[in-house]
Design a protein around this motif. Structure first.
Motif, PDB file in Angstrom:
ATOM      1  N   ILE A 436      14.629  -1.997  -4.278  1.00  0.00           N
ATOM      2  CA  ILE A 436      13.138  -2.245  -5.101  1.00  0.00           C
ATOM      3  C   ILE A 436      13.317  -3.311  -6.234  1.00  0.00           C
ATOM      4  O   ILE A 436      12.517  -4.000  -6.483  1.00  0.00           O
ATOM      5  N   VAL A 439      12.764  -6.487  -4.809  1.00  0.00           N
ATOM      6  CA  VAL A 439      11.348  -6.715  -4.417  1.00  0.00           C
ATOM      7  C   VAL A 439      10.778  -7.200  -5.719  1.00  0.00           C
ATOM      8  O   VAL A 439      10.102  -8.256  -5.837  1.00  0.00           O
ATOM      9  N   TYR A 503      11.245   5.813   0.854  1.00  0.00           N
ATOM     10  CA  TYR A 503      10.989   4.538   0.374  1.00  0.00           C
ATOM     11  C   TYR A 503      11.302   3.708   1.399  1.00  0.00           C
ATOM     12  O   TYR A 503      10.433   2.858   1.925  1.00  0.00           O
ATOM     13  N   HIS A 504      12.632   3.732   2.120  1.00  0.00           N
ATOM     14  CA  HIS A 504      13.208   2.866   3.105  1.00  0.00           C
ATOM     15  C   HIS A 504      12.070   2.820   4.455  1.00  0.00           C
ATOM     16  O   HIS A 504      11.646   1.804   4.784  1.00  0.00           O
ATOM     17  N   TYR A 507       8.958   0.856   3.134  1.00  0.00           N
ATOM     18  CA  TYR A 507       9.129  -0.665   3.135  1.00  0.00           C
ATOM     19  C   TYR A 507       9.257  -1.236   4.471  1.00  0.00           C
ATOM     20  O   TYR A 507       8.596  -2.419   4.680  1.00  0.00           O
ATOM     21  N   VAL A 512       5.233  -5.588   1.399  1.00  0.00           N
ATOM     22  CA  VAL A 512       4.799  -5.777  -0.016  1.00  0.00           C
ATOM     23  C   VAL A 512       4.407  -6.956  -0.541  1.00  0.00           C
ATOM     24  O   VAL A 512       3.364  -7.178  -0.911  1.00  0.00           O
ATOM     25  N   CYS A 531       6.109   0.572  -5.579  1.00  0.00           N
ATOM     26  CA  CYS A 531       7.555   0.384  -5.541  1.00  0.00           C
ATOM     27  C   CYS A 531       8.373   0.500  -6.880  1.00  0.00           C
ATOM     28  O   CYS A 531       9.289   0.943  -7.106  1.00  0.00           O
TER      29      CYS A 531
END
Length: 553
Positions: A436, A439, A503-504, A507, A512, A531
């Motif tokens: 994150i 990102v 989260y993975h 993603y 994003v 995120c």
């Protein structure tokens, strides 16, 4: 809308129905709101109608129908279904769920903190290993879990004082001093003494700090080795624990209880309560009337106070210092201690259920290639905290010790916990936070920022993976609260692993950042907020466990 906000909404619905006179019950202080196992059943579910049916004298589904009608009229609620015997399944309106991300980011370090334990002043005693040797692996478990528990309790509003009880009085201190003296003089250590390289190291420090010590009378030597040796060990223990991220508010000396008259005062207090008697020349506390298996000696026939007398004085000292509850963490070999300690609390006029809490933890082993590790250079038959840290690192050690319930014996696989792969739980969580962070750095390089909370269109977060992540983020305050109330830091660790996985998956399914010449859109901003919210929760959760949240790996 967060789970906490939905709980308030459900309570408001109950209050409205009660006020209209269609439901005759007391409005509950709290209601259970949880995520259903099947996402098709809505965003959240509550069993409040089942709880209220009996006091209301109505069928659960009838109560559920009343509450469902009230909830459907509330802003932020898209649909309410009555299921099964009377469960309420709530689907939030588009955008209401997305506001969880906004709230998490704007709350920052405060997200997950509650006031559910506000007003409680707790004394948390943990580790408290004898100052006659370095911190072993068994004590390390309590260091990690105890510190995490203190952080949890503070996150739930309690005032917590971390305390280490230094057992610097009694026969073990004399044996330690005689061991130091023997090594310093080149003699064999007594058979019941302490072995290991560290004994020689401490003895050398004492002699260096006090030149001429070995020329003094032997009883003076023993006294000085006792005082200086214990001081050296306590300094080493404090330093080792601080390096492990564990800091105490108080190191309490047992010896001060003997020197200050606190033991005699404790016996007098217990006598005033009417529970002290004398027999066979000794002074006893009648603990059997409070459920103990036998009465306990406070002062032996030779006039020497017992360890139990010191326990009594120590407990009363804590209460005198104004603590509402005394929480003590003990190893599995101290399970027989619980009954007598509860009895002394009752004999002192307190309520053991209110003023005392004893947590018993099981053993922990360090293994490599499936075999127990015996790797201490300072003594061959135990593993030290520093051995564990050398093997897997501080973060992995703390996480590994905190992620298992303390009532389970655990084996820490040194190979697994030092591995930089996703089968290492702490690496898996660390990687999510680092991912994150990457990102958000890339977004900044593209000139993209989160912007003002009021400008983000959280209603755009409608993808299934986005909603899964939002619901997971919304659970964090409840996880912290329940983990604190149940004294279970491992619940936070397991939650973090689930959040990282969620989260993975998000993603992998939801792009994003724009690619190439693509323009950023409001959805880009909304996903950046999502995120950032996940990162906040990962940081806060790892912080509860005393584990770092790396931004690069």
């Amino acid at each position: 809308m967060t789970p906490e906000q939905l709980r308030d909404l459900v309570r408001t619905a109950v209050a409205a129905v009660v006020e209209r006179g269609t439901l005759a019950v007391a409005v509950p202080d709290d209601v259970l709101v949880e995520r259903p196992k099947n996402p098709e059943h809505g965003d959240y579910a509550t069993n409040v109608a089942l709880r209220l049916a009996k006091p209301a004298g109505m069928p659960p589904r009838a109560v559920a129908d009343l509450l469902a009608e009230e909830l459907r009229a509330q802003p932020g609620v898209a649909r309410v279904d009555v299921a099964g015997p009377g469960f309420l399944n709530v689907t939030l309106a588009q955008g209401a769920l997305g506001q969880i991300a906004v709230r998490a980011v704007t709350a920052g370090e405060g997200y997950g903190r509650t006031d559910t334990l506000a007003g409680q002043r707790l004394n948390l005693e943990f580790v408290s290993a004898n100052p006659t040797g370095p911190v072993t692996l068994g004590s390390t478990r309590w260091a990690a879990v105890g510190d995490a528990l203190a952080r949890l309790l503070e996150s739930s509003g309690a005032e917590v004082s971390r305390e280490y009880y230094v057992n610097d009085a009694g026969a073990q201190i004399e044996r330690f001093a005689l061991s130091l003296q023997a090594v310093a003089l080149g003699r064999p250590v007594p058979g019941d003494g302490y072995q290991g390289d560290y004994v020689g190291e401490v003895a050398a420090r004492v002699v260096a700090d006090e030149p001429g010590l070995l020329e003094r009378p032997e009883d003076e030597q023993v006294a000085r080795f006792a005082e200086r040796g214990v001081a050296a060990m306590v300094a080493d223990i404090r330093s080792t624990l601080e390096d492990f991220g564990v800091r105490y508010d108080t190191f309490f000396s047992e010896r001060t209880l003997h020197e200050s008259g606190a033991l005699e005062k404790a016996v007098a207090t217990l006598r005033e309560q009417g529970h002290v008697f004398e027999a066979d020349g000794a002074v006893w506390l009648r603990t059997t009337v409070f459920g103990d298996d036998k009465d306990r000696v406070l002062v032996k026939a030779d006039g020497e106070p017992t360890y139990f007398a010191a326990d009594c004085a120590y407990y009363l000292d804590k209460r005198t210092r104004g603590f509402d509850r005394v929480v003590i963490m003990l190893g599995a070999d101290h399970s027989g201690y619980v009954g007598r300690y509860k009895a002394l609390v009752a004999a002192a006029g307190d309520d053991p259920g209110t003023h005392l809490e004893i947590l018993i933890g099981q053993l922990v082993n360090l293994v490599r290639d499936g075999e127990p590790v015996r790797m201490s250079k300072r003594r061959g038959d135990f593993v030290l905290l520093t051995d564990l840290v050398d093997a897997v690192g501080t973060d992995a050690a703390r996480y590994a010790l905190a992620r298992a319930s303390v009532d389970q014996t655990i084996d820490i696989d040194a190979d697994l916990w030092s591995r930089r792969t996703n089968d290492n739980p702490v690496f898996y969580v660390h990687y999510a936070h680092a991912r994150i962070s990457s990102v958000l750095r890339n977004a900044a390089d593209l000139g993209l920022a989160l912007g003002d909370p009021g400008d983000v269109d959280a209603g755009l977060l409608t993808h299934e993976r986005e909603n899964d992540l939002l619901r997971a983020i919304g659970e964090f305050p409840r996880v912290v609260t329940s983990a604190a109330e149940l004294r279970a830091p491992h619940r936070v660790a397991r939650y973090l692993e689930e959040l990282a996985g969620t989260y993975h998956r998000f993603y992998d399914a939801c792009r994003v950042l724009p690619r190439g010449d693509e323009e950023a859109t409001p959805l880009t901003t909304a996903r950046l907020w999502l995120c950032a919210a996940t990162a906040v929760v990962l940081r806060n959760g790892l912080g509860v466990l005393g584990v770092s949240a790396p931004e690069r790996m």
